[in-house]
Design a protein around this motif. Structure first.
Motif, mmCIF file in Angstrom:
data_model
loop_
_atom_site.group_PDB
_atom_site.id
_atom_site.type_symbol
_atom_site.label_atom_id
_atom_site.label_comp_id
_atom_site.label_asym_id
_atom_site.label_seq_id
_atom_site.Cartn_x
_atom_site.Cartn_y
_atom_site.Cartn_z
ATOM 1 N N ARG A 20 0.860 -1.184 0.000
ATOM 2 C CA ARG A 20 0.000 0.000 0.000
ATOM 3 C C ARG A 20 0.899 1.238 0.000
ATOM 4 O O ARG A 20 1.907 1.272 0.717
ATOM 5 N N GLU A 23 -4.862 6.682 -0.124
ATOM 6 C CA GLU A 23 -3.832 5.680 -0.380
ATOM 7 C C GLU A 23 -4.092 4.949 -1.684
ATOM 8 O O GLU A 23 -5.225 4.905 -2.197
ATOM 9 N N SER A 76 -4.010 1.268 -2.914
ATOM 10 C CA SER A 76 -3.918 -0.073 -2.330
ATOM 11 C C SER A 76 -3.360 -1.001 -3.390
ATOM 12 O O SER A 76 -3.548 -0.786 -4.586
ATOM 13 N N SER A 77 -2.638 -2.019 -2.973
ATOM 14 C CA SER A 77 -2.226 -3.085 -3.876
ATOM 15 C C SER A 77 -1.392 -2.611 -5.078
ATOM 16 O O SER A 77 -1.717 -2.851 -6.232
#
Lengths: 191, 191
Positions: A50, A57, A59-60
């Protein structure tokens, strides 16, 4: 003389130092290969992190391996604005005084003081191809991409010549989407 | 002959029909003006909606007023991919068989069967300016934008001439970010 070059769109990704990899994934951890990339020896890893900015943010986010001397986070300007990071447009490796961010992995997190950049358009090219194209290292060219509805000429494209490159132009997702690039796309180099 | 035009970057937004406005905000509801836009009579409203795709949603999307004959959602290709919508690149108003999506407001929600587009690059121009620039309605031109690190020439730009326009080129956030546009930017029209 050749003038058609493969245009590859790079999605947001992270390069990690060994030290940061171990903080995020645990002592002695090694990245595992999901898919080799066009540049020899480079790969997309199965592991993801993250990337946390002051506003939001991502993510992934993909990690590209192998590990590097220092951690670098490459995002689009759309991403940078979305997470609230003021990242400069830079060539890969040129992260001095670039933007800070937090990276979070399954085993830990790390606050990067600098390392977030928006990749400057560039061409990777082998010495043999550079000769055939009539290009030199650090030359700045334009590349015209013809698409169905969004034909676009990218200027300020920096040429990098190296033995261990595969010949291709790299742009980010904003640039790929702006030009309406879907699937395999070639561009015309204009000097 | 003039050839410099103001380039404006349009963020994602929604135009609502009166019927959909009332479903989303309640019977008899009227939009309130937050900020007038450069096109005469057009404004950004204080009201916002959620645009929900099969993969993800865009929260807090601007509504542009006044209401229109039919609802239209203009997103970037980055947005479309993010929320999982396969939207075509179209001129405003040309929404036939474009992508479906759900819009959610404070009082209700509506499933739009078609209406999501990625705006095709275009120039709004008054008849007087069109004459000065030597441009005609529906002419297709290129516009070169010089920026610090991402100079870009946009081709496939459609010219629209109308009495009630203000003269400006409109591109979306992918295109603005691809060209590294921050703040006021002019482009050079190339015929």
């Amino acid at each position: 003389m050749k003038n058609k070059i493969l245009v590859e769109v790079s999605a947001r990704h992270v390069h990690l130092s060994k030290e940061h990899l171990e903080i995020l994934f645990g002592k002695g951890y090694e990245l595992t290969i999901k898919k080799p990339l066009s540049q020899p020896g480079q790969y997309a890893a199965n592991e993801r992190v993250r990337v946390v900015g002051p506003k939001r943010e991502l993510s992934s986010v993909s990690i590209l391996g192998p590990v590097r001397g220092s951690t670098q986070i490459e995002v689009s300007l759309t991403d940078a604005r979305s997470i609230g990071v003021d990242a400069p447009i830079r060539m890969s490796g040129d992260t001095k005084a670039s933007a800070p961010v937090k990276i979070v992995g399954p085993k830990g997190e790390v606050d990067i003081e600098e390392g977030v950049i928006i990749a400057k358009r560039h061409i990777h090219i082998t010495p043999e191809d550079a000769e055939e194209f009539g290009l030199e290292d650090r030359q700045v060219v334009s590349v015209k991409v013809d698409t169905d509805q969004r034909s676009t000429t990218f200027s300020d494209v920096v040429v990098r010549v190296r033995d261990d490159f595969a010949t291709a132009m790299h742009i980010d997702t904003d640039e790929g989407n702006a030009a309406g690039i879907f699937g395999e796309q070639y561009g015309e180099i204009i000097k």
